[in-house]
Every structure is written in C-alpha cells, then in structure tokens.
Design a protein around this motif. Structure first.
Motif, PDB file in Angstrom:
ATOM      1  N   ASN B   2       5.964  73.480  -0.026  1.00 49.58           N
ATOM      2  CA  ASN B   2       4.991  72.438  -0.350  1.00 49.58           C
ATOM      3  C   ASN B   2       5.655  71.067  -0.315  1.00 49.58           C
ATOM      4  O   ASN B   2       6.872  70.948  -0.319  1.00 49.58           O
ATOM      5  CB  ASN B   2       4.413  72.675  -1.752  1.00 49.58           C
ATOM      6  CG  ASN B   2       3.509  73.889  -1.769  1.00 49.58           C
ATOM      7  OD1 ASN B   2       2.579  73.990  -0.986  1.00 49.58           O
ATOM      8  ND2 ASN B   2       3.809  74.804  -2.658  1.00 49.58           N
ATOM      9  N   LYS B   3       4.812  70.056  -0.314  1.00 51.84           N
ATOM     10  CA  LYS B   3       5.337  68.686  -0.390  1.00 51.84           C
ATOM     11  C   LYS B   3       5.980  68.474  -1.744  1.00 51.84           C
ATOM     12  O   LYS B   3       5.531  69.015  -2.746  1.00 51.84           O
ATOM     13  CB  LYS B   3       4.184  67.697  -0.227  1.00 51.84           C
ATOM     14  CG  LYS B   3       3.733  67.541   1.199  1.00 51.84           C
ATOM     15  CD  LYS B   3       2.690  66.445   1.271  1.00 51.84           C
ATOM     16  CE  LYS B   3       2.220  66.275   2.703  1.00 51.84           C
ATOM     17  NZ  LYS B   3       1.114  65.301   2.781  1.00 51.84           N
ATOM     18  N   TYR B  32       3.732  73.794 -10.149  1.00 56.54           N
ATOM     19  CA  TYR B  32       4.740  73.045  -9.417  1.00 56.54           C
ATOM     20  C   TYR B  32       4.530  71.537  -9.400  1.00 56.54           C
ATOM     21  O   TYR B  32       5.450  70.769  -9.362  1.00 56.54           O
ATOM     22  CB  TYR B  32       4.894  73.603  -7.998  1.00 56.54           C
ATOM     23  CG  TYR B  32       3.771  73.255  -7.060  1.00 56.54           C
ATOM     24  CD1 TYR B  32       3.824  72.088  -6.313  1.00 56.54           C
ATOM     25  CD2 TYR B  32       2.680  74.099  -6.918  1.00 56.54           C
ATOM     26  CE1 TYR B  32       2.804  71.768  -5.453  1.00 56.54           C
ATOM     27  CE2 TYR B  32       1.658  73.785  -6.060  1.00 56.54           C
ATOM     28  CZ  TYR B  32       1.714  72.619  -5.333  1.00 56.54           C
ATOM     29  OH  TYR B  32       0.709  72.310  -4.490  1.00 56.54           O
ATOM     30  N   LYS B  33       3.278  71.113  -9.438  1.00 57.52           N
ATOM     31  CA  LYS B  33       3.025  69.671  -9.237  1.00 57.52           C
ATOM     32  C   LYS B  33       3.704  68.797 -10.273  1.00 57.52           C
ATOM     33  O   LYS B  33       4.196  67.729  -9.978  1.00 57.52           O
ATOM     34  CB  LYS B  33       1.523  69.412  -9.225  1.00 57.52           C
ATOM     35  CG  LYS B  33       0.943  69.687  -7.838  1.00 57.52           C
ATOM     36  CD  LYS B  33      -0.403  69.038  -7.641  1.00 57.52           C
ATOM     37  CE  LYS B  33      -0.932  69.306  -6.237  1.00 57.52           C
ATOM     38  NZ  LYS B  33      -2.177  70.047  -6.234  1.00 57.52           N
ATOM     39  N   GLY B  52       9.786  80.747  -0.866  1.00 55.30           N
ATOM     40  CA  GLY B  52       8.475  80.610  -1.490  1.00 55.30           C
ATOM     41  C   GLY B  52       8.478  80.886  -2.977  1.00 55.30           C
ATOM     42  O   GLY B  52       7.422  81.036  -3.597  1.00 55.30           O
ATOM     43  N   ASN B  55       8.378  75.975  -6.096  1.00 57.04           N
ATOM     44  CA  ASN B  55       7.750  74.854  -5.402  1.00 57.04           C
ATOM     45  C   ASN B  55       7.756  73.637  -6.326  1.00 57.04           C
ATOM     46  O   ASN B  55       6.749  73.310  -6.919  1.00 57.04           O
ATOM     47  CB  ASN B  55       6.304  75.206  -5.040  1.00 57.04           C
ATOM     48  CG  ASN B  55       6.242  76.420  -4.149  1.00 57.04           C
ATOM     49  OD1 ASN B  55       6.786  76.422  -3.062  1.00 57.04           O
ATOM     50  ND2 ASN B  55       5.595  77.462  -4.639  1.00 57.04           N
ATOM     51  N   GLY B  57       7.573  69.948  -7.887  1.00 55.70           N
ATOM     52  CA  GLY B  57       6.845  68.730  -7.543  1.00 55.70           C
ATOM     53  C   GLY B  57       7.813  67.609  -7.224  1.00 55.70           C
ATOM     54  O   GLY B  57       7.591  66.807  -6.330  1.00 55.70           O
TER      55      GLY B  57
END
Lengths: 267, 336
Positions: B2-3, B32-33, B52, B55, B57
């Motif tokens: 992810n970003k 994750y964010k 994976g 993730n 942020g």
C-alpha cells in the motif's frame, strides 16, 4: 553458418527473428533448436548464394557451379582472374534482393531416425567428486567432469556454457531444490528465493567440459542439441559419488543432511 | 504494497515522538493508515511489506539519525556499537575482528555484502522470524497471535529443536548468537527519555511468554546501542554457521563459543546456539562442563552432547541434533 556459406563475416549477417511473417521454426526447447535451425539456415543461404552465382556467371560467361565465395570475394575456381567482391556482386544484381527459404525435416534426404534427426546420437558421461561431512550430513560437490557428444559444436563457448548451466541445475536437483508442501493447508511453503534453495556461487564446483565432436552426416551442419543432455547425468553422478563416499545408497533427492545422517544411522 | 508516507526524523526524540507501532502491533490490528513504524536498514521491514504482512501508514527512517552510527571502545567497559552501525561496518572493524572473533565471523557470514552494507545492528536484533508459516499471509500462525503453530505437525525441517512449544519458529539473527556468547547488553531509550539497558538474553521474548512479540521493545522505544563487555588477553572465541548453502543463507544451526584459557585449562566458557530454539539461547550446562578442563576432543564432544540433551526435535528436524553436536564440538576445538 550463413556467413560461412556466403563467404562473408558474421557481423555482415543480420538475424531477424520473432515475427510471424517469418517461416516457422522449431519451438525453443527440447534440445532441438540448433539441430533444427542450423541446417535450414545453411541450406537457405546456399540457395541464395547459388542464385547470386547464376547472375555472376552470366557476366563472366561461365557456369555457376564453377564459382566460389570466400573472404568476401566471389571468384572462378579455375580462372582466378575472374573475381569480384561480394559487395560488387550484390551491386550488379539484376534484382533488388534474393529471397530463399529452406527447411529441414526429420526425414532429411530420405534418412530417418525414430527419435528425430535433430538429436543426432547424443551421449554424455559425467564424473563427480564430492565431500560428505559424516558428522553434519552436508554434501559438497568439489569437481565435475562432463563429456558430451553433441555433433558439431557451432559455438564452442556457448556449448560449454550450456554444459555449465546443465551441470549447475543438476547439482541443484541432486542436493538443494525441492518443493515444501504443507499437507494440511495445501500451500507451498518455500516459494520465495531465500527459502527455495538454488545453488549460488559457493555451491558451484570446478566444471571441466569435454566436447566430443561427432559427425554423422545427417544434415548440412551436423549440429545436435546440448540443452537437456547436459543436465541428465549430473544428479545421478552426484548420488553415485555420495554412495561411493559413504557406502550407503540414498534413493531420494535432494540429498539433504537429514537424509545423509539417516542413511548413516545418526538419527 | 500500500501507499505509505515517509518521515525523516532529525533526532531520537523526533523519531520517538512520531512512532506508534511495532510489527506485532500492525500484525494484530492491521490498522495501517494511522500506524507509524521504524525503518533502519529496511531489510526486514521491506520484506514484511512485500509479503503483505505489514502495511504501515508512515515509515520513520531512523537510519539517518545522527550519533547512532559509531563503534566505540573502552578497555574497561568494552565495545559500544551504535544501533545504526551496519553489519558491513562491523565486518571491516579491525578491533572487532581482533578481539571478538566470533562476532566478526557471525557478522561476516550474515546475508550478502549488499545486505550487510544496508542492514544495521539494531535492525538485525529487532528483525522478525523467517519461519515460513509466519512469513505466509495465508497462515494465521501462533507467532502472529492466532494460537496455531502450523510447524508442529507441518513442514518443520528448519524449525526449533529446543523449547519448541508452543511455537517452533527460530529467531533469524545469527549476529545475536555471537553477541549472546559475549554477554552483550542492549541499550534502549523510550519516548519519555527513559533509558534502560538489558542483557541480550532478556531482550528476546520466547513465544511461550508472549506469542506476538519477539523482543521487549515497546512501540515508543528504540535501540540506541549494543554494548559488548571487554574481553581479556586469555579470551578466545569462535563461531560456526551452517546453512543449507554456503552462499547467502539463513542458519540451519549456528553456534558461538567464548572461553578464557588459563594455562591449558578452560574458564568462564559461554556457548550460545542460534536456530535451535525460538530465541537465541545459551547452553549453560554445556559451557559449565568445560570449566576447569582442558579443551580437547573428549571435552568438546561431551559439551556438544550436553548442549543437545534437552532437544525435542519435531518430525523433520531431528538432523539438527547431530548437526549441533558437530558444530559445538568444532567451535570449541577451534578456540585452542
């Protein structure tokens, strides 16, 4: 092949492949590419050359069969005063280009072998020297001598490189590679390169290759394949060498420390 | 993958003010964010992201924080290696090679030259296990907090043979094996500015004590240095790592031996084993068996036997028992 037939340098030949407008070739695999492509390429080059000779022979008022192409020159074999460069011959052509295609089938010249002519009479012998650590169970390949009959080697460096590759893959097959399948979940557990063991630099032994040239007269090049044959003998030879070293046969590959120690009754 | 956003902290305080998660926190919550996690060399974290598993942020790049990349030596207090010192820098340090041979050997055999040039000592200690069930996104394993150790009945050829319940993973740091034999300490600082120094044995956490974490670091803590006590002129050490391959591989078994030789007798032996248990372990009984004895084939073989007496191998890793016996013996014999 084409350069030799036309008497020019390989640098002067442009190879174009990978377009569907070109004639069919063999699939790139099955150890049959060199044995299939080179006779066809040579035969096509011969046809094109003979057409060019026809045109040159007309100028010199002679017979095309008396002409020869060598070192960038076309000349009359009996009267060497009749000569011109290959380039001048092309400039004097009555047509813009000469097109020729040729093929080589498995019943070349009416002669046939059940396994296909492109394979020739392949044969190989490999000798392996290993060190087995009887305390840890680790096997290390020290040296491999690989003798291969492969018809006429077209590019010796490439043939040796193919033998090296086959041998290294054979070592991987004998000692390292396997798929670890988790029975309960059905997943392959070692699908990453740090988990799936391939031989790296330290695992590669001294490899001595012996190329046995073997001319059966079955095509215009006598080239056979070497891709798979280079790989066939290695794992067996490694397993035989391990047997010779420890006196116990291991019937399953890869020969891991676990199997060696079990064979030696150490687990 | 992810970003994520990237943060370059200017200082330890800056980094500790921003961080809010460890790998286990992200594995547990998967939120994750909002998570902000440390990256030093990036060797382990980037793999975890590619697999994976995590993730984050925000990635907080602590590699460029000034002051954490020094190797210092004091005759009394010993070696102090900053957390951001790379394994490559340790490998080329003459003092480490001369005085802490086993540590040099462990570092020099870790990963590849490219990995060693990026990997930091702090990151090496804080890395997560390479157990293939832990590393698989498809297996919610014990070490991720779920309760099932797939390795117990599954594919366990590279797994632990000692203290391997309830999880049979092995810690992947082979540098820790050598540090353990030298009785190293880990210096940790928290966001409140509190410093603590723990012996390396207490740094790692056995899955039986906490299923999710492999070390004692809290989210708001950072390793600042590793301290390796001074050795004396009688100290000898040796390290052996056996991987499936000689090139670039994890240890199937590794051992570090540190002894003091007085006359021809051994004193103060330490033997540490890696890839034997879920965390790097010392084998005190084996080390003690050398005490007051001459180091020879007999005493070395005996120590190897003792080191393995508590082994409880699983279906596919019994070979590790003779393997450890052999390398323990060899490492001991190499010290004299």
């Amino acid at each position: 092949m084409v350069a030799e037939e036309l008497g020019i340098t390989p640098e002067e030949v442009t190879v174009r492949i990978g377009d569907t407008v070109f004639p069919d070739g063999p699939s790139s695999g099955g150890s049959k590419v060199t044995g299939s492509i080179t006779p066809a390429a040579r035969n096509a080059a011969y046809k094109a050359k003979m057409e060019l000779f026809e045109q040159v022979a007309r100028i010199w008022n002679t017979d095309a069969s008396k002409l020869k192409a060598e070192d960038g020159q076309i000349f009359h074999v009996e009267d060497t005063s009749k000569n011109m460069t290959f380039m001048d011959a092309l400039k004097g052509m009555r047509t813009g280009a000469i097109y020729a295609s040729a093929s080589r089938s498995d019943d070349y010249g009416g002669f046939q072998q059940p396994w296909g002519l492109c394979y020739g009479d392949l044969g190989s012998v490999q000798f392996v020297e290993v060190t087995v650590d009887t305390e840890t169970g680790f096997v290390k390949v020290d040296k491999i001598v690989a003798a291969h009959s492969c018809g006429r080697p077209i590019n010796t460096a490439h043939v040796r490189s193919q033998i090296n590759g086959g041998v290294i893959q054979g070592i991987a097959y004998a000692l390292y590679e396997y798929r670890s399948m988790d029975r309960e979940t059905g997943h392959m557990m070692n699908a990453n390169l740090d988990q799936y063991k391939l031989p790296y630099a330290m695992e590669i032994p001294e490899i001595e290759s012996i190329i046995v040239e073997d001319y059966g007269g079955r095509s215009s090049t006598d080239a056979y394949g070497i891709g798979e044959p280079a790989n066939i003998a290695t794992a067996v030879a490694v397993a035989n060498a391990v047997y010779n070293a420890i006196g116990v046969r291991i019937y399953e590959i890869p020969i891991t420390p676990d199997k060696v120690l079990k064979a030696l009754n150490k687990i | 993958m992810n970003k994520f956003s990237w943060y370059e902290p200017k200082s330890i305080e800056d980094a500790l003010g921003k961080v809010n998660a460890t790998v286990s926190d992200i594995l547990a919550k998967n939120s994750y964010k909002s998570s902000a996690i440390f990256k030093a060399g990036g060797i382990d974290l980037l793999d975890l992201m590619k697999e994976g598993l995590v993730n984050p942020g925000t990635i907080i790049n602590i590699k460029n924080i000034p002051g954490l990349n020094k190797i210092e030596y004091d005759q009394k207090s010993g070696l102090r290696i900053g957390a951001n010192v790379t394994l490559g820098e340790m490998e080329s340090n003459k003092l480490i090679k001369d005085q802490y041979l086993a540590l040099y050997q462990a570092v020099a055999q870790a990963g590849t030259p490219q990995i060693r040039n990026s990997a930091t000592l702090g990151g090496n200690l804080a890395q997560r296990t390479r157990c293939w069930y832990f590393r698989s996104i498809d297996h919610q394993c014990y070490r991720k907090g779920s309760g099932t150790c797939f390795a117990q009945e599954g594919e366990n050829e590279f797994h632990a043979i000692i203290n391997n319940q309830p999880c049979a993973s092995v810690h992947s740091s082979s540098v820790a094996t050598a540090l353990l034999a030298f009785n190293a300490q880990v210096e940790i600082i928290s966001s409140e500015g509190k410093k603590r120094t723990v012996i390396i044995e207490d740094f790692f956490v056995h899955p039986g004590d906490d299923s999710r974490t492999e070390n004692i670091l809290n989210a708001n803590e950072m390793i600042t240095a590793v301290i390796v006590p001074a050795v004396n002129e009688n100290t000898r050490s040796y390290y052996i790592k056996q991987g499936a391959r000689e090139s670039h591989d994890w240890a199937m078994a590794d051992v570090a031996v540190v002894v003091e030789i007085m006359g021809n007798r051994c004193r103060n032996a330490e033997i540490a084993l890696g890839a034997a248990a879920p965390i790097p372990i010392k084998t005190k009984a084996a080390a003690d068996s050398l005490s007051g004895k001459e180091i020879n084939e007999g005493s070395a073989v005996n120590a190897g036997e003792i080191a393995m007496k508590d082994a409880t191998p699983l279906a596919k890793n019994a070979y590790k028992v003779p393997l450890f016996k052999a390398i323990v013996k060899r490492a001991i014999l190499k010290t004299v």
